[in-house]
Design a protein around this motif. Structure first.
Motif, mmCIF file in Angstrom:
data_model
loop_
_atom_site.group_PDB
_atom_site.id
_atom_site.type_symbol
_atom_site.label_atom_id
_atom_site.label_comp_id
_atom_site.label_asym_id
_atom_site.label_seq_id
_atom_site.Cartn_x
_atom_site.Cartn_y
_atom_site.Cartn_z
ATOM 1 N N ALA A 8 0.814 -1.220 0.000
ATOM 2 C CA ALA A 8 0.000 0.000 0.000
ATOM 3 C C ALA A 8 0.849 1.272 0.000
ATOM 4 O O ALA A 8 0.316 2.369 -0.137
ATOM 5 C CB ALA A 8 -0.935 0.000 1.205
ATOM 6 N N ILE A 9 2.166 1.123 0.147
ATOM 7 C CA ILE A 9 3.053 2.291 0.167
ATOM 8 C C ILE A 9 3.506 2.570 -1.259
ATOM 9 O O ILE A 9 4.245 1.794 -1.854
ATOM 10 C CB ILE A 9 4.238 2.041 1.113
ATOM 11 N N THR A 10 3.014 3.690 -1.813
ATOM 12 C CA THR A 10 3.250 4.029 -3.216
ATOM 13 C C THR A 10 3.599 5.509 -3.333
ATOM 14 O O THR A 10 3.735 6.204 -2.326
ATOM 15 C CB THR A 10 1.973 3.769 -4.048
ATOM 16 N N ASN A 11 3.691 6.005 -4.565
ATOM 17 C CA ASN A 11 3.934 7.430 -4.799
ATOM 18 C C ASN A 11 2.875 8.290 -4.127
ATOM 19 O O ASN A 11 3.135 9.434 -3.774
ATOM 20 C CB ASN A 11 3.960 7.731 -6.306
ATOM 21 N N GLU A 12 1.668 7.755 -3.959
ATOM 22 C CA GLU A 12 0.586 8.522 -3.334
ATOM 23 C C GLU A 12 0.822 8.730 -1.836
ATOM 24 O O GLU A 12 0.181 9.586 -1.225
ATOM 25 C CB GLU A 12 -0.769 7.828 -3.529
ATOM 26 N N THR A 42 3.025 -8.867 1.482
ATOM 27 C CA THR A 42 2.602 -8.149 0.271
ATOM 28 C C THR A 42 3.761 -7.609 -0.552
ATOM 29 O O THR A 42 3.574 -7.181 -1.678
ATOM 30 C CB THR A 42 1.670 -6.972 0.628
ATOM 31 N N GLY A 43 4.957 -7.574 0.024
ATOM 32 C CA GLY A 43 6.100 -7.038 -0.717
ATOM 33 C C GLY A 43 7.230 -6.658 0.208
ATOM 34 O O GLY A 43 7.248 -7.037 1.378
ATOM 35 N N LYS A 44 8.204 -5.899 -0.335
ATOM 36 C CA LYS A 44 9.309 -5.444 0.508
ATOM 37 C C LYS A 44 9.626 -3.995 0.195
ATOM 38 O O LYS A 44 9.284 -3.482 -0.869
ATOM 39 C CB LYS A 44 10.539 -6.330 0.364
ATOM 40 N N LYS A 71 10.949 9.459 -1.347
ATOM 41 C CA LYS A 71 11.375 8.927 -2.637
ATOM 42 C C LYS A 71 12.823 9.326 -2.850
ATOM 43 O O LYS A 71 13.185 10.497 -2.703
ATOM 44 C CB LYS A 71 10.497 9.485 -3.753
ATOM 45 N N PHE A 72 13.670 8.352 -3.150
ATOM 46 C CA PHE A 72 15.091 8.590 -3.363
ATOM 47 C C PHE A 72 15.500 7.859 -4.627
ATOM 48 O O PHE A 72 15.338 6.641 -4.714
ATOM 49 C CB PHE A 72 15.896 8.101 -2.150
ATOM 50 N N LYS A 73 16.005 8.596 -5.619
ATOM 51 C CA LYS A 73 16.403 7.999 -6.912
ATOM 52 C C LYS A 73 15.276 7.144 -7.483
ATOM 53 O O LYS A 73 15.482 6.002 -7.883
ATOM 54 C CB LYS A 73 17.677 7.184 -6.756
ATOM 55 N N ASP A 74 14.061 7.687 -7.481
ATOM 56 C CA ASP A 74 12.874 7.023 -8.041
ATOM 57 C C ASP A 74 12.418 5.782 -7.279
ATOM 58 O O ASP A 74 11.595 5.021 -7.766
ATOM 59 C CB ASP A 74 13.076 6.656 -9.527
ATOM 60 N N ILE A 75 12.954 5.557 -6.097
ATOM 61 C CA ILE A 75 12.542 4.403 -5.301
ATOM 62 C C ILE A 75 11.835 4.894 -4.040
ATOM 63 O O ILE A 75 12.338 5.766 -3.332
ATOM 64 C CB ILE A 75 13.757 3.523 -4.932
ATOM 65 N N VAL A 76 10.653 4.338 -3.776
ATOM 66 C CA VAL A 76 9.897 4.689 -2.573
ATOM 67 C C VAL A 76 10.495 3.920 -1.399
ATOM 68 O O VAL A 76 10.723 2.716 -1.486
ATOM 69 C CB VAL A 76 8.401 4.342 -2.761
#
Length: 86
Positions: A8-12, A42-44, A71-76
């Motif tokens: 659930a952790i995204t750009n939003e 659900t992920g990492k 966000k760092f270098k396009d990575i959340v």
């Protein structure tokens, strides 16, 4: 703050406070920060720990992480404020 899934952790959710629970799958220590990967069902996600007392975690530990999504270098990732091992 109720726990959210890593998926659930995204750009939003950038700049929002989150709480996740999961297992530490990798750790990389530098002089200034500790970089960990935390995984749930659900992920990492990458978790950055700035405080030395948080860096007592070990690979395989189950943790809860409270922090802010960045966000760092396009990575959340999460900048940890509170890390608890359980």
């Amino acid at each position: 703050l109720s726990a959210s899934s890593i998926a659930a952790i995204t750009n939003e959710t950038i700049d929002k406070s989150v709480l996740i629970k999961g297992k530490i799958t990798s750790i990389k220590e530098t002089p200034a920060i500790t970089i960990t990967q935390v995984q749930d069902t659900t992920g990492k996600i990458t978790v950055i720990m700035f405080r030395k007392e948080d860096s007592v975690v070990k690979k395989g530990d189950l943790v809860s992480v409270e922090g802010v999504v960045k966000k760092f270098k396009d990575i959340v990732e999460i900048e940890a404020k509170i890390v608890k091992v359980f």
